[in-house]
Design a protein around this motif. Structure first.
Motif, PDB file in Angstrom:
ATOM      1  N   LYS A   7      86.344  53.797  37.804  1.00  0.00           N
ATOM      2  CA  LYS A   7      87.025  52.575  37.387  1.00  0.00           C
ATOM      3  C   LYS A   7      86.048  51.456  37.039  1.00  0.00           C
ATOM      4  CE  LYS A   7      90.745  49.412  38.712  1.00  0.00           C
ATOM      5  NZ  LYS A   7      91.750  49.076  39.743  1.00  0.00           N
ATOM      6  N   ALA A  30      85.401  49.758  33.347  1.00  0.00           N
ATOM      7  CA  ALA A  30      85.679  48.327  33.197  1.00  0.00           C
ATOM      8  C   ALA A  30      84.467  47.606  32.617  1.00  0.00           C
ATOM      9  CB  ALA A  30      86.067  47.726  34.537  1.00  0.00           C
ATOM     10  N   ARG A  42      84.042  48.375  29.109  1.00  0.00           N
ATOM     11  CA  ARG A  42      85.224  47.953  28.359  1.00  0.00           C
ATOM     12  C   ARG A  42      85.766  49.113  27.520  1.00  0.00           C
ATOM     13  NH1 ARG A  42      86.197  42.816  29.169  1.00  0.00           N
ATOM     14  NH2 ARG A  42      87.733  42.692  27.507  1.00  0.00           N
TER      15      ARG A  42
END
Length: 287
Positions: free
Chosen positions: A254, A258, A261
């Motif tokens: 995760k 993130a 992006r």
């Protein structure tokens, strides 16, 4: 035991120890990225990804920062960098520099339809790109796909020649720096990629709060991960699979996704960037 036999055994043992020592040395994978953001931000974004790639490949993954876009191209060409995060235009430059030797392996799904955002100060009277004629304008880096090449290409399609219709043209060097230029009044307008713009807005960046988006370009292919010419095929395959396995629904992935992006990584190929090369030639940025 004769002296000759003893010396032969010693030589054989030394050769074996040397071989074992060589194999014990960890494989080093030197990774870099175009400096389209501040060096500290690039390092922050890469750290979790580097740890993941080390786990997946067994290589000692080392991030190698560079001073400018050209240094990434030369690093790949001279085998001083093994893999790099490139913009579409930088990939084209690397492809030409290595006579097609570099290999793009993956891109984010978002890079199939990437865009750039033209920005102006929040209080600017400009409402269209044509209103920018006579302005002091800033691009990012001269070799940036989303911070220079494609915005220049789309401006020319709109009948705006940056070299003739702007009062002055500057290069900030990076997307976040472009926002700072416009926010501080050093430029009347600028352009940066949509991903960095969204990140600055989401993080409450004070410079982003002082400017607004004037226009957004049509979509185009952009960033990818590329390996140098001649990189070991097995290692290249491991790297490719490692990227393709990344899943934002996986708690272990995760943070990586993130920071990158990315919703997911997908395979890519050199032909995806043919339109970038054509745009570069049309804009006079490639010979």
């Amino acid at each position: 035991m004769s002296i000759r036999s003893f010396l032969f055994r010693c030589a054989s043992l030394l050769a074996l120890l040397t071989c074992l020592s060589a194999h014990a040395q960890p494989l080093v994978l030197r990774v870099s990225a175009i400096p389209d953001e501040a060096p500290t931000e690039l390092q922050r974004k890469f750290k979790p990804l580097g740890d993941y790639l080390k786990k997946e490949t067994g290589a000692d993954v080392q991030f190698t920062p560079v001073s400018d876009y050209a240094a990434v191209v030369e690093g790949l060409a001279n085998h001083k960098i093994d893999m790099a995060w490139l913009g579409g235009f930088t990939f084209v430059q690397a492809k030409l520099r290595t006579n097609g030797g570099v290999v793009p392996i993956v891109q984010r799904a978002e890079d199939e339809k990437f865009t750039s955002r033209f920005i102006v100060p929040a209080a600017s009277p400009a409402r269209t790109l044509s209103d920018l004629k006579g302005a002091n304008f800033t691009f990012g880096s001269p070799s940036s796909t989303s911070g220079h090449l494609m915005p220049r290409y789309f401006l020319l399609k709109e009948g705006i020649d940056p070299d003739k219709d702007f009062k002055a043209v500057a290069f900030s060097g990076a997307h976040d720096a472009t926002v700072a230029f416009v926010a501080s009044g050093r430029a009347d307008a600028g352009v940066l990629n949509a991903s960095v713009w969204d990140k600055l807005v989401e993080s409450g960046n004070p410079n982003a709060a002082k400017v607004r988006v004037l226009a957004t370009t049509a979509p185009y292919y952009d960033y990818n991960w590329t390996v140098r010419p001649g990189l070991d095929a097995a290692l290249t395959a491991k790297l490719t699979q490692a990227f393709l396995k990344l899943d934002p629904a996986n708690p272990e992935h995760k943070e990586i996704m993130a920071l990158q992006r990315a919703s997911k990584f997908i395979p890519t190929q050199a032909s995806n960037y043919d339109s970038i090369e054509s745009a570069g030639r049309s804009a006079g940025l490639l010979k």
